[in-house]
Each structure stands twice: as C-alpha cells, then as structure tokens.
Design a protein around this motif. Structure first.
Motif, PDB file in Angstrom:
ATOM      1  N   GLU A 144     -25.510  -7.809 -18.509  1.00 55.12           N
ATOM      2  CA  GLU A 144     -26.335  -9.020 -18.500  1.00 55.12           C
ATOM      3  C   GLU A 144     -25.567 -10.306 -18.842  1.00 55.12           C
ATOM      4  O   GLU A 144     -26.045 -11.392 -18.574  1.00 55.12           O
ATOM      5  CB  GLU A 144     -27.553  -8.851 -19.436  1.00 55.12           C
ATOM      6  N   ASP A 157     -29.425  -4.152 -12.973  1.00 51.63           N
ATOM      7  CA  ASP A 157     -29.513  -3.527 -14.292  1.00 51.63           C
ATOM      8  C   ASP A 157     -30.913  -2.960 -14.513  1.00 51.63           C
ATOM      9  O   ASP A 157     -31.852  -3.295 -13.787  1.00 51.63           O
ATOM     10  CB  ASP A 157     -29.193  -4.562 -15.387  1.00 51.63           C
ATOM     11  N   LEU A 158     -31.015  -2.133 -15.555  1.00 54.68           N
ATOM     12  CA  LEU A 158     -32.314  -1.575 -15.915  1.00 54.68           C
ATOM     13  C   LEU A 158     -33.129  -2.623 -16.660  1.00 54.68           C
ATOM     14  O   LEU A 158     -32.584  -3.376 -17.478  1.00 54.68           O
ATOM     15  CB  LEU A 158     -32.137  -0.355 -16.822  1.00 54.68           C
ATOM     16  N   VAL A 159     -34.430  -2.652 -16.371  1.00 57.73           N
ATOM     17  CA  VAL A 159     -35.332  -3.562 -17.071  1.00 57.73           C
ATOM     18  C   VAL A 159     -36.466  -2.723 -17.628  1.00 57.73           C
ATOM     19  O   VAL A 159     -37.106  -1.964 -16.895  1.00 57.73           O
ATOM     20  CB  VAL A 159     -35.908  -4.626 -16.111  1.00 57.73           C
ATOM     21  N   GLU A 160     -36.679  -2.854 -18.939  1.00 53.64           N
ATOM     22  CA  GLU A 160     -37.800  -2.119 -19.532  1.00 53.64           C
ATOM     23  C   GLU A 160     -38.856  -3.145 -19.925  1.00 53.64           C
ATOM     24  O   GLU A 160     -39.841  -3.347 -19.243  1.00 53.64           O
ATOM     25  CB  GLU A 160     -37.301  -1.292 -20.703  1.00 53.64           C
ATOM     26  N   THR A 161     -38.648  -3.865 -21.031  1.00 54.77           N
ATOM     27  CA  THR A 161     -39.625  -4.873 -21.460  1.00 54.77           C
ATOM     28  C   THR A 161     -39.335  -6.233 -20.818  1.00 54.77           C
ATOM     29  O   THR A 161     -40.211  -7.091 -20.779  1.00 54.77           O
ATOM     30  CB  THR A 161     -39.556  -5.054 -22.979  1.00 54.77           C
ATOM     31  N   GLY A 162     -38.115  -6.456 -20.380  1.00 59.38           N
ATOM     32  CA  GLY A 162     -37.738  -7.751 -19.808  1.00 59.38           C
ATOM     33  C   GLY A 162     -37.134  -8.692 -20.844  1.00 59.38           C
ATOM     34  O   GLY A 162     -36.711  -9.807 -20.509  1.00 59.38           O
ATOM     35  N   SER A 163     -37.055  -8.251 -22.114  1.00 56.31           N
ATOM     36  CA  SER A 163     -36.573  -9.173 -23.147  1.00 56.31           C
ATOM     37  C   SER A 163     -35.070  -9.452 -23.022  1.00 56.31           C
ATOM     38  O   SER A 163     -34.624 -10.563 -23.305  1.00 56.31           O
ATOM     39  CB  SER A 163     -36.943  -8.695 -24.552  1.00 56.31           C
ATOM     40  N   THR A 164     -34.283  -8.475 -22.555  1.00 56.86           N
ATOM     41  CA  THR A 164     -32.841  -8.721 -22.360  1.00 56.86           C
ATOM     42  C   THR A 164     -32.640  -9.797 -21.289  1.00 56.86           C
ATOM     43  O   THR A 164     -31.812 -10.699 -21.443  1.00 56.86           O
ATOM     44  CB  THR A 164     -32.118  -7.418 -21.940  1.00 56.86           C
TER      45      THR A 164
HETATM   46  C1  PRP Z   1     -30.792  -1.188 -21.080  1.00 57.97           C
HETATM   47  C2  PRP Z   1     -30.413  -2.101 -19.940  1.00 57.97           C
HETATM   48  C3  PRP Z   1     -30.774  -3.472 -20.449  1.00 57.97           C
HETATM   49  C4  PRP Z   1     -31.912  -3.206 -21.410  1.00 57.97           C
HETATM   50  C5  PRP Z   1     -33.219  -3.598 -20.784  1.00 57.97           C
HETATM   51  O1  PRP Z   1     -29.772  -1.108 -21.980  1.00 57.97           O
HETATM   52  O2  PRP Z   1     -29.064  -1.970 -19.591  1.00 57.97           O
HETATM   53  O3  PRP Z   1     -29.691  -4.073 -21.105  1.00 57.97           O
HETATM   54  O4  PRP Z   1     -31.935  -1.801 -21.670  1.00 57.97           O
HETATM   55  O5  PRP Z   1     -34.296  -3.409 -21.652  1.00 57.97           O
HETATM   56  P1  PRP Z   1     -35.385  -4.550 -21.899  1.00 57.97           P
HETATM   57  O6  PRP Z   1     -35.906  -4.971 -20.562  1.00 57.97           O
HETATM   58  O7  PRP Z   1     -36.461  -3.884 -22.718  1.00 57.97           O
HETATM   59  O8  PRP Z   1     -34.723  -5.662 -22.649  1.00 57.97           O
HETATM   60  P2  PRP Z   1     -29.754   0.014 -23.113  1.00 57.97           P
HETATM   61  O9  PRP Z   1     -30.465  -0.467 -24.322  1.00 57.97           O
HETATM   62  O10 PRP Z   1     -30.273   1.307 -22.561  1.00 57.97           O
HETATM   63  O11 PRP Z   1     -28.232   0.126 -23.460  1.00 57.97           O
HETATM   64  P3  PRP Z   1     -26.946  -0.049 -22.526  1.00 57.97           P
HETATM   65  O12 PRP Z   1     -26.567  -1.493 -22.648  1.00 57.97           O
HETATM   66  O13 PRP Z   1     -25.945   0.874 -23.145  1.00 57.97           O
HETATM   67  O14 PRP Z   1     -27.293   0.342 -21.126  1.00 57.97           O
END
Ligand code: PRP
Length: 283
Positions: A144, A157-164
């Motif tokens: 990011e 990248d992966l997005v879960e809550t979107g806060s990153t």
């Molecule tokens: C994952 C991904 C993002 C973050 C997204 O990282 O790479 O950085 O989660 O999550 P959010 O949308 O809730 O903010 P992870 O915490 O799995 O660690 P990583 O950096 O080792 O991939």
C-alpha cells in the motif's frame, strides 16, 4: 500407512482461528513452545505448522493431506487442490487500488501502468483477461505504500475493512475476486474416511457458529406466515400445545438476523420467543 497430516498456519490471526476451529470440532492437540509439529489425541492425525502461503503448494505436492489457508493464496499458487469447506472467516476482496484522485474507468486503462502486488499470478491473469499490458512489480508486503514511494501507479491488494486504503489515500478501482479461509485437500485423498469425518466435524462447527436456535409459540392461524419469516435450515419443527389454537416452533435462524426476526414474530402475535446459541450440529 502414516497418519493423516493437516497443515495449519504457524502464526498470526489465522493460526489462532484455525486451531480454535479444530479444537471445537474435537480435534485436540497441544502445541509445545512454537513447535512445528503436534499429535492429535485419540485420532491418527498429525498437525504441521507452516507458513500460510506455503500451505496450498505443500498440499498439492502431498507433504500434507489437508490444510487451512486462504482461497486467495490457493489462487495465487495455482495449486491443484480440492476445496472441501469454506470456514466462514477471513472474508476479503482482492482489488486494483489507485490514488483517491485517479480515475480508471475500465480495467483496460491499466495498460502501460506499473502495478505493485504480492498477487502477481492473479494480477497477470486479470490483466490478460482484460487485454491490458502492465508492468507488474512483485512484492511480498507493504504494497500500500508503493505508490507514495514512486515505484507504482496502482496496486493490487487485499481489502477487508478498507481502513488500510483510507489511511494511504487510496480507493478501490476494480474488484478482482472474493476470497476467504478454506479447508483444502490433496487430490490423492489418502485416508478418505478420516478426511470426510474431519470435513463433517468442521462443517458442524461452522454452521453452528452462524445460526441460533429460536423457539416460540404462535397461534395456529398465523403459523404459515411465521414459517415464511423462519423457514429454518431445512424446515421448522412444529409441536402442538395444550391450547389447541396454539403451537410451538423450533427453528434455526441466522444469528445475524435473530433480533429482526424476533421483532417480526412478535408483531405477528408470537410469544415466549427464546434464542439459544448452537455449539455444534450435524444436519
Ligand atoms: C492485508 C492486506 C492489507 C490489509 C487490508 O494485510 O494486505 O494491507 O490486510 O485490510 P483492511 O482493509 O481491513 O485495512 P495483512 O494484515 O493480512 O498483512 P500483510 O501486510 O502481511 O499482507
């Protein structure tokens, strides 16, 4: 034949979730001092603690018979394994993300850009499907910040809550796929009966976690409407009451919906509405 081997993530949030799930399913083991190996009591099963991203390949190659990992990692490793069960946790999206001020109205517009990601295979497939040629920068983490560092125009990248994303002034441009934590199995299917028993046990715990048992009394002339509100997992259990105009209903309801379902039942004339958590089940 040797014991059945299950690969579990050795550290992090997924490690705790996976261990807890197995224990709730009666697959009990004790891991000593970050040891990479544990024996399950009462069953011919060994637990091997591994890096989550190595589990798909190690399962495909037969080093482990089953494993708990992310479906994103299985896709990225292009591992030939069978998905046996979704575990109801770790739901996330993989997305093309760009600076908040940038507009990419179609994936084809990624053509010529630099994209940083730890999902190089999935990203390359996605670009190919959309006839876009981009320079993929392969990384293993902290993706990011790569736009700020000036080495990428976009990231995948992966997005879960979107806060990153929000913290880095990025936004989702296009979603590539939805992923979650899964139980996988090697295609050779050694110890098939034991493997199926593990699947059934875990399935019981996963379903139980998502549902509550709801019991209520309802006038018989309202039963049909009540059944529409609570159709149950398969169908509700109806029992008669001493008052012949009333009956009692027992039914599984999605835990997230229980309070709103209770409101609707009360409005319909139901009484003695009780919610009980389900610890485990076989349906
Ligand atoms: C994952 C991904 C993002 C973050 C997204 O990282 O790479 O950085 O989660 O999550 P959010 O949308 O809730 O903010 P992870 O915490 O799995 O660690 P990583 O950096 O080792 O991939």
């Amino acid at each position: 034949m040797s014991n059945l081997r299950i690969g579990l993530p050795s550290k992090g949030r997924l490690s705790d979730l996976a261990s807890e799930l197995l224990k709730e399913a009666g697959i009990k083991f004790r891991r000593q001092n970050r040891s990479l190996f544990a024996k399950v009591s009462d069953l011919p099963i060994e637990i091997i603690f591994l890096r989550t991203d190595d589990i798909p390949v190690l399962c495909a190659e037969g080093a482990i018979d089953m494993g708990i990992t992310g479906s994103d990692l299985v896709a990225e490793a292009q591992a030939d394994v069978q998905t046996r069960l979704s575990l109801g946790v770790g739901k996330c999206r993989l997305a093309v993300c760009v600076p908040e001020t940038m507009e990419i109205d179609s994936p084809a517009k990624l053509n010529g850009l630099r994209i940083a990601t730890s999902f190089t295979n999935v990203t390359k497939n996605y670009l190919q499907q959309h006839d876009a040629e981009a320079h993929v920068v392969p990384l293993t983490g902290s993706v990011e910040i790569m736009i700020t560092l000036g080495i990428a125009d976009a990231i995948v990248d992966l997005v879960e809550t979107g806060s990153t994303l929000a913290a880095n002034r990025l936004k989702i441009s296009h979603e590539i796929g939805n992923y979650e934590t899964i139980l996988i199995q090697n295609q050779q299917k050694r110890h098939p009966e034991l493997a199926d028993r593990i699947v059934r046990r875990l399935e019981g715990v996963v379903i139980a976690r998502g549902y509550s048992l709801l019991e209520y009394n309802i006038p018989k002339n309202q039963l049909a409407q009540a059944e529409e509100i609570t159709p149950g997992f398969k169908s509700p259990t109806i029992t008669s009451l001493e008052d012949s105009e009333w009956c009692a209903v027992r039914v599984m309801v999605k835990t997230k919906q229980v309070t709103s379902v209770m409101d609707q039942l009360e409005e319909l004339g139901a009484s003695a509405i009780l919610e009980t958590p389900i610890n485990n089940c076989r349906l």
